[in-house]
Enzyme design. Structure first.
Site, PDB file in Angstrom:
ATOM      1  N   TYR A   1     -38.044  59.035  62.791  1.00  0.00           N
ATOM      2  CA  TYR A   1     -37.725  57.800  62.060  1.00  0.00           C
ATOM      3  C   TYR A   1     -38.841  56.767  62.266  1.00  0.00           C
ATOM      4  O   TYR A   1     -39.121  56.351  63.396  1.00  0.00           O
ATOM      5  CB  TYR A   1     -36.389  57.205  62.520  1.00  0.00           C
ATOM      6  CG  TYR A   1     -35.168  58.053  62.196  1.00  0.00           C
ATOM      7  CD1 TYR A   1     -35.233  59.139  61.322  1.00  0.00           C
ATOM      8  CD2 TYR A   1     -33.928  57.764  62.764  1.00  0.00           C
ATOM      9  CE1 TYR A   1     -34.112  59.907  61.039  1.00  0.00           C
ATOM     10  CE2 TYR A   1     -32.796  58.534  62.483  1.00  0.00           C
ATOM     11  CZ  TYR A   1     -32.904  59.601  61.619  1.00  0.00           C
ATOM     12  OH  TYR A   1     -31.799  60.359  61.344  1.00  0.00           O
TER      13      TYR A   1
HETATM   14  N1  LIG Z   1     -29.285  63.911  60.817  1.00  0.00           N
HETATM   15  C1  LIG Z   1     -29.838  63.627  59.670  1.00  0.00           C
HETATM   16  O1  LIG Z   1     -30.480  64.464  59.024  1.00  0.00           O
HETATM   17  C2  LIG Z   1     -29.683  62.247  59.127  1.00  0.00           C
HETATM   18  C3  LIG Z   1     -30.045  61.962  57.797  1.00  0.00           C
HETATM   19  C4  LIG Z   1     -29.881  60.654  57.358  1.00  0.00           C
HETATM   20  C5  LIG Z   1     -29.368  59.683  58.201  1.00  0.00           C
HETATM   21  N2  LIG Z   1     -29.048  60.005  59.500  1.00  0.00           N
HETATM   22  C6  LIG Z   1     -28.507  59.002  60.433  1.00  0.00           C
HETATM   23  O2  LIG Z   1     -27.379  58.421  59.855  1.00  0.00           O
HETATM   24  C7  LIG Z   1     -27.531  57.000  59.871  1.00  0.00           C
HETATM   25  C8  LIG Z   1     -26.749  56.423  58.741  1.00  0.00           C
HETATM   26  O3  LIG Z   1     -27.379  56.678  57.504  1.00  0.00           O
HETATM   27  P1  LIG Z   1     -27.444  55.517  56.475  1.00  0.00           P
HETATM   28  O4  LIG Z   1     -27.862  54.275  57.170  1.00  0.00           O
HETATM   29  O5  LIG Z   1     -28.293  55.988  55.346  1.00  0.00           O
HETATM   30  O6  LIG Z   1     -25.893  55.383  56.108  1.00  0.00           O
HETATM   31  P2  LIG Z   1     -25.114  54.924  54.851  1.00  0.00           P
HETATM   32  O7  LIG Z   1     -23.747  54.715  55.335  1.00  0.00           O
HETATM   33  O8  LIG Z   1     -25.266  55.884  53.719  1.00  0.00           O
HETATM   34  O9  LIG Z   1     -25.773  53.552  54.366  1.00  0.00           O
HETATM   35  C9  LIG Z   1     -25.903  52.464  55.217  1.00  0.00           C
HETATM   36  C10 LIG Z   1     -26.443  51.295  54.374  1.00  0.00           C
HETATM   37  O10 LIG Z   1     -25.362  50.688  53.670  1.00  0.00           O
HETATM   38  C11 LIG Z   1     -25.503  49.280  53.711  1.00  0.00           C
HETATM   39  N3  LIG Z   1     -24.380  48.744  54.505  1.00  0.00           N
HETATM   40  C12 LIG Z   1     -23.979  49.102  55.757  1.00  0.00           C
HETATM   41  N4  LIG Z   1     -22.905  48.389  56.145  1.00  0.00           N
HETATM   42  C13 LIG Z   1     -22.619  47.567  55.116  1.00  0.00           C
HETATM   43  C14 LIG Z   1     -21.627  46.580  54.912  1.00  0.00           C
HETATM   44  N5  LIG Z   1     -20.719  46.305  55.848  1.00  0.00           N
HETATM   45  N6  LIG Z   1     -21.611  45.910  53.727  1.00  0.00           N
HETATM   46  C15 LIG Z   1     -22.518  46.161  52.762  1.00  0.00           C
HETATM   47  N7  LIG Z   1     -23.499  47.082  52.902  1.00  0.00           N
HETATM   48  C16 LIG Z   1     -23.544  47.785  54.065  1.00  0.00           C
HETATM   49  C17 LIG Z   1     -26.834  48.977  54.384  1.00  0.00           C
HETATM   50  O11 LIG Z   1     -27.886  48.986  53.404  1.00  0.00           O
HETATM   51  P3  LIG Z   1     -28.429  47.709  52.593  1.00  0.00           P
HETATM   52  O12 LIG Z   1     -27.971  46.460  53.293  1.00  0.00           O
HETATM   53  O13 LIG Z   1     -29.894  47.903  52.601  1.00  0.00           O
HETATM   54  O14 LIG Z   1     -27.857  47.849  51.223  1.00  0.00           O
HETATM   55  C18 LIG Z   1     -27.014  50.200  55.262  1.00  0.00           C
HETATM   56  O15 LIG Z   1     -28.339  50.446  55.631  1.00  0.00           O
HETATM   57  C19 LIG Z   1     -29.043  56.802  59.809  1.00  0.00           C
HETATM   58  O16 LIG Z   1     -29.452  55.521  60.205  1.00  0.00           O
HETATM   59  C20 LIG Z   1     -29.481  57.879  60.764  1.00  0.00           C
HETATM   60  O17 LIG Z   1     -29.312  57.450  62.101  1.00  0.00           O
HETATM   61  C21 LIG Z   1     -29.185  61.260  59.943  1.00  0.00           C
END
Ligand SMILES: NC(=O)c1ccc[n+]([C@@H]2O[C@H](COP(=O)([O-])OP(=O)(O)OC[C@H]3O[C@@H](n4cnc5c(N)ncnc54)[C@H](OP(=O)(O)O)[C@@H]3O)[C@@H](O)[C@H]2O)c1
Length: 318
Positions: free
Chosen positions: A59
Site C-alpha cells: 500500500y
Molecule cells: N486484501 C486485499 O486484497 C484488499 C483489497 C482491497 C482493500 N483491502 C483492505 O480493505 C480496506 C477497506 O477497503 P476500502 O477502504 O476500499 O473499503 P470500502 O468499504 O469499499 O470503502 C471505504 C471508502 O468509503 C468511504 N467511506 C467510509 N466510511 C464512510 C462513511 N461513514 N460515510 C461516507 N463515506 C464513507 C471512504 O471513501 P471517500 O471518503 O473517499 O468517498 C472510504 O475510503 C482497505 O483499506 C485495505 O486495508 C484489502
C-alpha cells in the site's frame, strides 16, 4: 466498541477495523492521504475503540505501513497491526512472492516501516503459484517462533487453497492460519458459496474488505446524480459502472424504515455472520470513523435478516 476473537485464536479484534490502503500518495494515487491526515484518522479510530488496523507492504509502496508506524508511536499497545506480504516491492526475482527469501526480507522491511518489533497478524496477500505452500508456511512458522509475527492469515484464497493451507500446517505441525481476508459486502457475496462454509467449519475468522463497496453502501451516491465532491467515485470516469441502484435503493429503504442508515445496515449485516471477526473499511474523515464505529449498535434480528435476504433476491431462481 465490541471485540471478537479472530477465528480460533485468542486475539480480540474490534468489530469495526480500519483499512489503510488509502494512506500514502504516489503517482498512481495522488489523492491518497499524507502522514498527518493518516495520523488524525488513526487517532480517531483508537479513540472509538478500534484496535484492528489493516495495512500491507504494497500500500503506497510502503508508505501506508510507514504512516501507520508513525501514527502509532507510543501507542503500539492499543493496536492490532495486520499487514500483508506477496506483492511487488523491489526489482529482481525475489522482489515479490511468498518464498522463504522474499518473506524473510519483507518482514524486516515492514517491521522497520511500522517501527515495531512484531506484527500481530501477517497475511499472505494473494496466492503465489510459483512457491509451494509448505515453503511459505515453514517460513511463517519460523517468524512466529522468532516472535516477529504473532498470528498468520490469508487473503484472496479460494476455499480449496485455504483447506490446503490448514491441512499442510496440521500435517507438518506448523503454525496454522487464523483468518482470511476476502472482498465481502451486501453487494458482493461470492464467498458465501465455498469460502464461508469452510471458514465456519474450521473456525477461520473472516475479515471482509470493501465492506462499503467503494462507498456505494454509504448512501452518498444517488441514481442520476454526480458523486459528491471529494468522494472516492468522483475520480472515476464511469463512477456508477458497477452500481445496481435497484438493490441499493431497496436496502436503503429497508434501513430507513427500521430507523437506521444503509451504512449501518452494511456493517450490521456483515457482523450478523458468525465467522466475520472484524470489518475493515477505509476512511478519509474523522466523522466517517465515528459513524462506522456507531454502526455496530444495530444487531439484526432473525426476521430482519430474512427481509434482507428477500431484498437481495435469495432463493429466487432466474
Ligand atoms: N486484501 C486485499 O486484497 C484488499 C483489497 C482491497 C482493500 N483491502 C483492505 O480493505 C480496506 C477497506 O477497503 P476500502 O477502504 O476500499 O473499503 P470500502 O468499504 O469499499 O470503502 C471505504 C471508502 O468509503 C468511504 N467511506 C467510509 N466510511 C464512510 C462513511 N461513514 N460515510 C461516507 N463515506 C464513507 C471512504 O471513501 P471517500 O471518503 O473517499 O468517498 C472510504 O475510503 C482497505 O483499506 C485495505 O486495508 C484489502
Amino acid at each position: 466498541m465490541k471485540y471478537r476473537n479472530l477465528g480460533n485464536s485468542g486475539l480480540k479484534v474490534s468489530e469495526i477495523g480500519l483499512g489503510t490502503n488509502n494512506f500514502g500518495t504516489n503517482a498512481k494515487f495522488p489523492f491518497h492521504m499524507r502522514a498527518a491526515e493518516a495520523a488524525t484518522i488513526i487517532d480517531a479510530a483508537l479513540d472509538v475503540g478500534i484496535n484492528m488496523i489493516d495495512t500491507a507492504n504494497v500500500y503506497g509502496t510502503g508508505k501506508s505501513e510507514e504512516y501507520v508506524g508513525k501514527a502509532l508511536r507510543g501507542k503500539r499497545d492499543k493496536a492490532i497491526i495486520a499487514t500483508k506480504v506477496r506483492g511487488p516491492m523491489r526489482d529482481g526475482p525475489h522482489g515479490e512472492g511468498l518464498s522463504r527469501k522474499s518473506i524473510f526480507h519483507e518482514i524486516e522491511a515492514s517491521l522497520k516501516r511500522l517501527q515495531t518489533d512484531y506484527v500481530d497478524l501477517y497475511q499472505l496477500h494473494w496466492v503465489d503459484k510459483e512457491t509451494s505452500i509448505e515453503e511459505t508456511l515453514r517460513a511463517l512458522d519460523d517468524l512466529v517462533k522468532q516472535g516477529k509475527v504473532r498470528y498468520i492469515g490469508c487473503s484472496n484464497y479460494e476455499a480449496w487453497r485455504l483447506c490446503e493451507t490448514v491441512w499442510t500446517s496440521k500435517s507438518l505441525n506448523l503454525t496454522s492460519i487464523v483468518s482470511t481476508q476476502p472482498a465481502y459486502s451486501l453487494l458482493d457475496r461470492d464467498i458465501e458459496a465455498e469460502v464461508m462454509p469452510f471458514c465456519e467449519e474450521y473456525n477461520i475468522g473472516i475479515i471482509p474488505y470493501y465492506p462499503l463497496a467503494n462507498g456505494l453502501l454509504t448512501g452518498k451516491y444517488k441514481r442520476n446524480q454526480p458523486p459528491p465532491k471529494g468522494s472516492r467515485l468522483e475520480a472515476k470516469s464511469d463512477p456508477y459502472e458497477n452500481a445496481n441502484f435497484d438493490v441499493i435503493e431497496s436496502l436503503e429503504g429497508f434501513a430507513v424504515n427500521s430507523g437506521h442508515t444503509i451504512l449501518e445496515l452494511a456493517f450490521a449485516w456483515l457482523l450478523s455472520k458468525v465467522t466475520v471477526s472484524s470489518v475493515i473499511a477505509g476512511a478519509t474523515k474523522v466523522e466517517q470513523i465515528q459513524s462506522n464505529a456507531a454502526a455496530t449498535d444495530w444487531v439484526l434480528t432473525t426476521s430482519e435478516l430474512s427481509e434482507i435476504s428477500e431484498l437481495l433476491g435469495d432463493g429466487v431462481s432466474e
